[in-house]
Design an enzyme around this catalytic site. Structure first.
Site, PDB file in Angstrom:
ATOM      1  N   HIS A  70      -0.472   6.280   3.812  1.00 22.87           N
ATOM      2  CA  HIS A  70       0.037   7.221   2.816  1.00 22.87           C
ATOM      3  C   HIS A  70      -0.086   8.617   3.425  1.00 22.87           C
ATOM      4  CE1 HIS A  70      -1.391   3.917   0.168  1.00 22.87           C
ATOM      5  NE2 HIS A  70      -0.404   4.276  -0.636  1.00 22.87           N
TER       6      HIS A  70
ATOM      7  N   GLU B 142       7.312  -2.158  -3.953  1.00 22.32           N
ATOM      8  CA  GLU B 142       6.120  -3.003  -4.047  1.00 22.32           C
ATOM      9  C   GLU B 142       5.800  -3.278  -5.520  1.00 22.32           C
ATOM     10  OE1 GLU B 142       1.380  -2.523  -3.137  1.00 22.32           O
ATOM     11  OE2 GLU B 142       2.788  -1.800  -1.624  1.00 22.32           O
TER      12      GLU B 142
ATOM     13  N   GLU C 244       2.622  -7.895  -2.646  1.00 21.41           N
ATOM     14  CA  GLU C 244       1.168  -7.872  -2.471  1.00 21.41           C
ATOM     15  C   GLU C 244       0.557  -9.030  -3.254  1.00 21.41           C
ATOM     16  OE1 GLU C 244      -2.692  -5.208  -3.679  1.00 21.41           O
ATOM     17  OE2 GLU C 244      -0.982  -4.157  -2.778  1.00 21.41           O
TER      18      GLU C 244
ATOM     19  N   HIS D 196      -1.403  -8.248  -6.419  1.00 15.85           N
ATOM     20  CA  HIS D 196      -0.505  -7.826  -7.485  1.00 15.85           C
ATOM     21  C   HIS D 196       0.170  -9.039  -8.121  1.00 15.85           C
ATOM     22  CE1 HIS D 196       0.087  -3.505  -5.700  1.00 15.85           C
ATOM     23  NE2 HIS D 196      -1.164  -3.783  -6.013  1.00 15.85           N
TER      24      HIS D 196
ATOM     25  N   ASP E 291       1.837  -7.626   1.687  1.00 19.18           N
ATOM     26  CA  ASP E 291       0.530  -6.980   1.721  1.00 19.18           C
ATOM     27  C   ASP E 291      -0.509  -8.084   1.568  1.00 19.18           C
ATOM     28  OD1 ASP E 291       1.242  -4.417   2.212  1.00 19.18           O
ATOM     29  OD2 ASP E 291       0.681  -3.607   0.265  1.00 19.18           O
TER      30      ASP E 291
ATOM     31  N   ASP F 173      -7.570  -5.108  -9.639  1.00 10.70           N
ATOM     32  CA  ASP F 173      -7.052  -5.248  -8.281  1.00 10.70           C
ATOM     33  C   ASP F 173      -8.197  -5.071  -7.288  1.00 10.70           C
ATOM     34  OD1 ASP F 173      -5.243  -5.456  -6.252  1.00 10.70           O
ATOM     35  OD2 ASP F 173      -4.245  -3.557  -6.602  1.00 10.70           O
TER      36      ASP F 173
ATOM     37  N   ASP G 262      -8.432  -6.271  -4.161  1.00  9.24           N
ATOM     38  CA  ASP G 262      -7.972  -6.059  -2.776  1.00  9.24           C
ATOM     39  C   ASP G 262      -8.915  -6.657  -1.736  1.00  9.24           C
ATOM     40  OD1 ASP G 262      -5.646  -4.727  -3.450  1.00  9.24           O
ATOM     41  OD2 ASP G 262      -6.610  -2.774  -3.515  1.00  9.24           O
TER      42      ASP G 262
ATOM     43  N   ASP H 132      -3.613  -4.806   3.248  1.00  9.43           N
ATOM     44  CA  ASP H 132      -3.910  -3.865   2.163  1.00  9.43           C
ATOM     45  C   ASP H 132      -5.173  -4.388   1.474  1.00  9.43           C
ATOM     46  OD1 ASP H 132      -3.922  -2.001   0.206  1.00  9.43           O
ATOM     47  OD2 ASP H 132      -1.991  -2.517  -0.656  1.00  9.43           O
TER      48      ASP H 132
END
Length: 481
Positions: free
Chosen positions: A147, A277, A313, A316, A341, A352, A354, A384
């Protein structure tokens, strides 16, 4: 006496020469990446090794007990006619790996890496960038994702923020060389308070304008770095309540924003793919790119279906009530599978998390879809994913990525085994074989009307419905893992 002295001098010279060769072979002493150590150059930039105890990670095979080695991922090995590295196209996510602190809604940060000084200065941003490329080199990964506001500090003005980004990107360009490039770049339109109502869907015109300028710059630097794709994640492109939301107007604004992004991509000659996404909620109650099917519908409605693909992802997917395999396959059959992802969530946690992917069965199913898709290029698998809050050793960064890479590589191997064996494909073929008949072909071609189907129903009577053989399918999957 003279001969004896000469002999001693001769041996002394040989000894000193040997010591010199050892020193030269060993190279300069390693300077650990600890801000307390004296490793800075005259310019103040870091000149040490960030991971001094970590070697380049090598493939050692499934029997290896070395946690700093690959057991299943062998980059140059060919699977189904393509090298593993080309199936995978692995990428490291800068934000989790170098900006993750271990904080959560209930606790303060638990991680402060040795090279961190606690600031978000330009000097610190450059130091993180150097650490990023050392990690890539030692992992044998040649792609990374970022990012804009993760790699460079924001500014008091847009001009200052852009200048900061330019300075860090110039260093990244230098460190990349010719072999490394971003898998994709993106803009962070969700952290700053200005984006509390969203960016492209904000109710405030000034925020929409600022978001467009930020995306414009992020697309430019992604293009400059040789990025292969660009991602849009609408973390706050949604709503908390419909009572105060004009959903139709916000969706129209979002579409205009995406159309402008497509136009600018073409104007600057960026040939990368644009990704959306999907995510259902968090941080907003309802996000407009809820899942793959919702995103595909949005793209079709606004004439963008040929301009975008999806970045799926896995965590997600589970938040939207689907499996990762479902979302990947939905994207694939719509011609929209662009990138994955690679992460996972905890089924007992509602947000989330991750986590790095470690489920071999799920990885196998995902790889079956990837193989059917012919691969992901120019996309790939981006980690991710972040270390657990309780994982605080520097080596944990490597162990986590190695584990994720091995899981997906093992999934690829298992998927290839399933395809070569053919039993699962045969089971599916037999389940639908009645549609291989003349009438089935007419239905699939759109040439069978209701009158014809009624006539056949009368003629055939009550149909016999065979078993779906789900347990057998599951047994075949498990036998390949």
């Amino acid at each position: 006496m003279i001969d004896m002295m000469a002999g001693k001098v001769f041996f002394l010279l040989i000894f000193l020469n040997g010591i010199s060769n050892i020193v030269i072979a060993a190279g300069p002493p390693t300077c650990p990446a600890d801000i307390k150590s004296d490793c800075a150059s005259d310019s103040g930039e870091w000149e040490g090794e960030f991971f001094p105890g970590i070697p380049k990670i090598k493939y050692e095979g499934p029997s290896s007990k070395n946690p700093l080695s690959f057991k299943w991922y062998n980059a140059e090995e060919e699977i189904l006619g393509k090298k593993m590295k080309d199936w995978m196209r692995f990428s490291v996510a800068f934000w989790h790996t170098f900006r993750g602190t271990g904080s959560d809604p209930f606790g303060a940060p638990t991680k402060l890496w040795p090279w961190e000084d606690g600031t978000n200065s330009l000097a610190m941003a450059k130091r993180r960038m150097r650490a990023n490329f050392e990690l890539l080199d030692k992992l044998g990964v040649n792609r990374w994702c970022f990012h804009d506001r993760d790699i460079a500090p924001d500014g008091k003005t847009l001009e200052e923020a852009n200048a900061n980004l330019d300075e860090v990107v110039a260093l990244a360009k230098e460190l990349q060389g010719s072999k490394i490039r971003p898998l994709w770049g993106t803009s962070q339109l969700f952290v700053h308070p200005r984006y509390m109502h969203g960016g492209a869907t904000s109710s405030e015109l000034g925020v929409y304008v600022y978001a467009a300028a930020q995306v414009k710059k992020a697309m430019e630097v992604t293009h400059y770095l040789g990025g292969e794709n660009y991602v849009f994640w609408g973390g706050r492109e949604g709503y908390q309540s419909l009572l105060n939301t004009d959903m139709e107007r916000e969706l129209n604004h979002l579409a205009r924003f995406m159309q402008a992004a497509v136009a600018y991509k073409k104007k600057i000659g960026f040939n990368g793919t644009l990704f959306i996404e999907p995510k259902p909620q968090e941080p907003t109650k309802h996000q407009y790119d809820w899942d793959a099917a919702t995103s595909a519908n949005f793209l079709r409605r606004y004439g963008l279906i040929d301009e975008f693909k999806l970045n799926i992802e896995c965590n997600h997917a589970t938040l939207s009530g689907h499996s990762c395999h479902h979302e990947v396959e939905t994207a694939r059959i719509n011609g929209l599978l662009g990138n994955i992802d690679a992460n996972s969530g905890d089924p007992q946690t509602g947000w989330d998390t991750d986590q790095f992917p470690m489920d071999v069965a799920e990885a196998t199913l995902v790889m079956l879809s990837v193989i059917k898709n012919g691969g992901l290029a120019p996309g790939g698998f981006n980690f991710d994913a972040k270390l657990r809050r309780e994982s605080t050793d520097v080596e944990d960064i490597f162990i986590a990525h190695i584990g994720g890479m091995d899981t997906l590589a093992r999934g690829l191997r298992s998927a290839a085994k399933l395809i070569k064996d053919g039993s699962l494909n045969e089971l599916v073929r037999k389940r639908y074989q009645s549609f291989d008949s003349e009438l089935g072909a007419a239905i699939e071609a759109g040439k069978a009307d209701f009158e014809l189907l009624e006539k056949k129903a009368m003629e055939w009577g009550e149909p016999k419905v065979p078993s779906a053989k789900q347990e057998l399918a599951e047994m075949i999957l498990q036998s390949a893992i």
